[in-house]
Scaffold this active site. Sequence first.
Site, PDB file in Angstrom:
ATOM      1  CB  THR A 181      -0.930  -0.008   1.231  1.00 43.38           C
ATOM      2  OG1 THR A 181      -1.759  -1.166   1.142  1.00 43.38           O
ATOM      3  CG2 THR A 181      -1.803   1.235   1.292  1.00 43.38           C
ATOM      4  CB  CYS A 238      -9.004  -4.208   1.388  1.00 38.08           C
ATOM      5  SG  CYS A 238      -7.290  -4.654   1.236  1.00 38.08           S
ATOM      6  CG  ASN A 244      -6.292  -8.158  -5.539  1.00 32.85           C
ATOM      7  OD1 ASN A 244      -6.229  -7.465  -6.548  1.00 32.85           O
ATOM      8  ND2 ASN A 244      -7.070  -7.837  -4.525  1.00 32.85           N
TER       9      ASN A 244
END
Length: 377
Positions: free
Chosen positions: A70, A330, A151
Site C-alpha cells: 500500500t 480489504c 488479486n
Amino acid sequence: MIYLDNAATTPIFPEVTQVIADTLTNQFGNPSAIYKMGKEAKRQMTTARKQIADVLNVDSNSLFFTSGATESNNWALMHMAKKSKELGYGNHIVATAIEHPSVHDVLEHLETQGFEVTYIKPNKAGEITVQQFEQASTDKTMGWVAMAVNNEVGSILPIENLAVKAEELNYWIHVDAVQAIGHDIIDLSSLPIDAFVGSAHKFNGPKGIGFLVHRPKDDKLAIKPLLHGGGQEKNKRSGTENLPYIAGMATAVTLTNDTKEDRVGQDENLATYLYESLDVAGVTYHRNGNTNPAQQANHIHNLWLPETLSSQLLIKADLKGIAISAGSACSAGSIQPSRILQAYYPDEPERWVESIRISFGYQTTKDDIDALINILN
Ligand SMILES: Cc1ncc(COP(=O)(O)O)c(C=O)c1O
C-alpha cells in the site's frame, strides 16, 4: 483450519520466523550507529537488500524498503504523477479498472487534483490488452498502470508487452506485482518497468514490510523522499529500519525462489484437481476472470456459483473451519459487491454477489480441496 485464502495473506515460513527471532534477539543495534553493533546491523540489511535485488535481477540501489505494498503503490504513483505533470509531460494516466484499492484509490485521489485517468475494463474475453492501453492514450498521457496478477480473480496481465510498448511510446509504467511474487518470480533485468511493488506477507514473510523497486527510464523522475528525518533509505524514507522484518522478507523471497519449480508444479496440480473435483461432484459453477486458462494464475481461482450468495457460503465454510473469500481482503469485512467483478461482468449483477475466491499456498493439499467441495454440493 483449512486455509484457502492465501491471496489475502500467507502463513509465515518457519525459517523466516527463526530469522526474525534471531535478528530481534541478537542484532538489535541501530543500522545507523557507527560502532560495531550498528555496522553489523547495517551489513545484515545490505545483505538482505542484495538478496531480494538478486532474485528480482535488479540493482540493489533501486530497491527501497517500505511498510508494504500500500505504501509502495502510494509513494511511487503519487510521485510519478506529480513529477511528470510538473515537468509538463501531461496529466493523463491509463490504468486497468481492476487494480487493488491501494492503486485504484490513489488514482481516484489524483483525479481530484487535476489529473485524468482512463480505466481499462476487461474485454468480453476477460482480457486486458496492450491495444486497449494504446487506444486510450492521448497526447497528454504520462504513464501506464497495470498489475501483474489480479488479486481477486487471478488473471495474468500482459506486463511484459505493456512495459515494452510503454517504453516505445515514452511513458512510465507502474506494476503492482504483489500476487505474482511467490508463485512466479519476475526477472526484471530486461523489463523496462519504472516502478515495481511487492509485499512480504503474500510470499510467506511477515506483514508490514514490503518494497518498491524504482528505476525510472527518465532520470528526471528519480524518486522524491516520502518521509523526512534521519536520512535512512538514501534519504528517501527516513525512520529506523525494521531490520528483523527486512531480514525475514529476504529469507522468504530466497526460499520462494529456491523452490519456485516445485511451487509452479504444485499450483498447477492443485488447479487441475480443483476443476476435476468440481466436475466430478457435479457443482454448477462458472470461472470468473480471463476466459483463456493460460492467462489465469494457478493459485487464485474465482468461481461464480449461481444462486449461492457468497456471504452465506463464507459463513457456512467458516463453521466447517474453511477460510475462503468473496473478494479482496480489504473489502471482505464489508459485504460490498466486488468492484473487480463489476468491471468484468457489468451486466451480471448476480455474479458480483454469488462468487467466491479460493487461493492456494505452499501448505495447500488435495484434502483441503476435498473439504471445500464437500460444502459446495
Ligand atoms: C494486488 C495487491 N496490491 C496491494 C496489496 C496491499 O498490500 P499490503 O497489505 O502490503 O499493503 C494487496 C493486498 O491485498 C494486493 O493483493
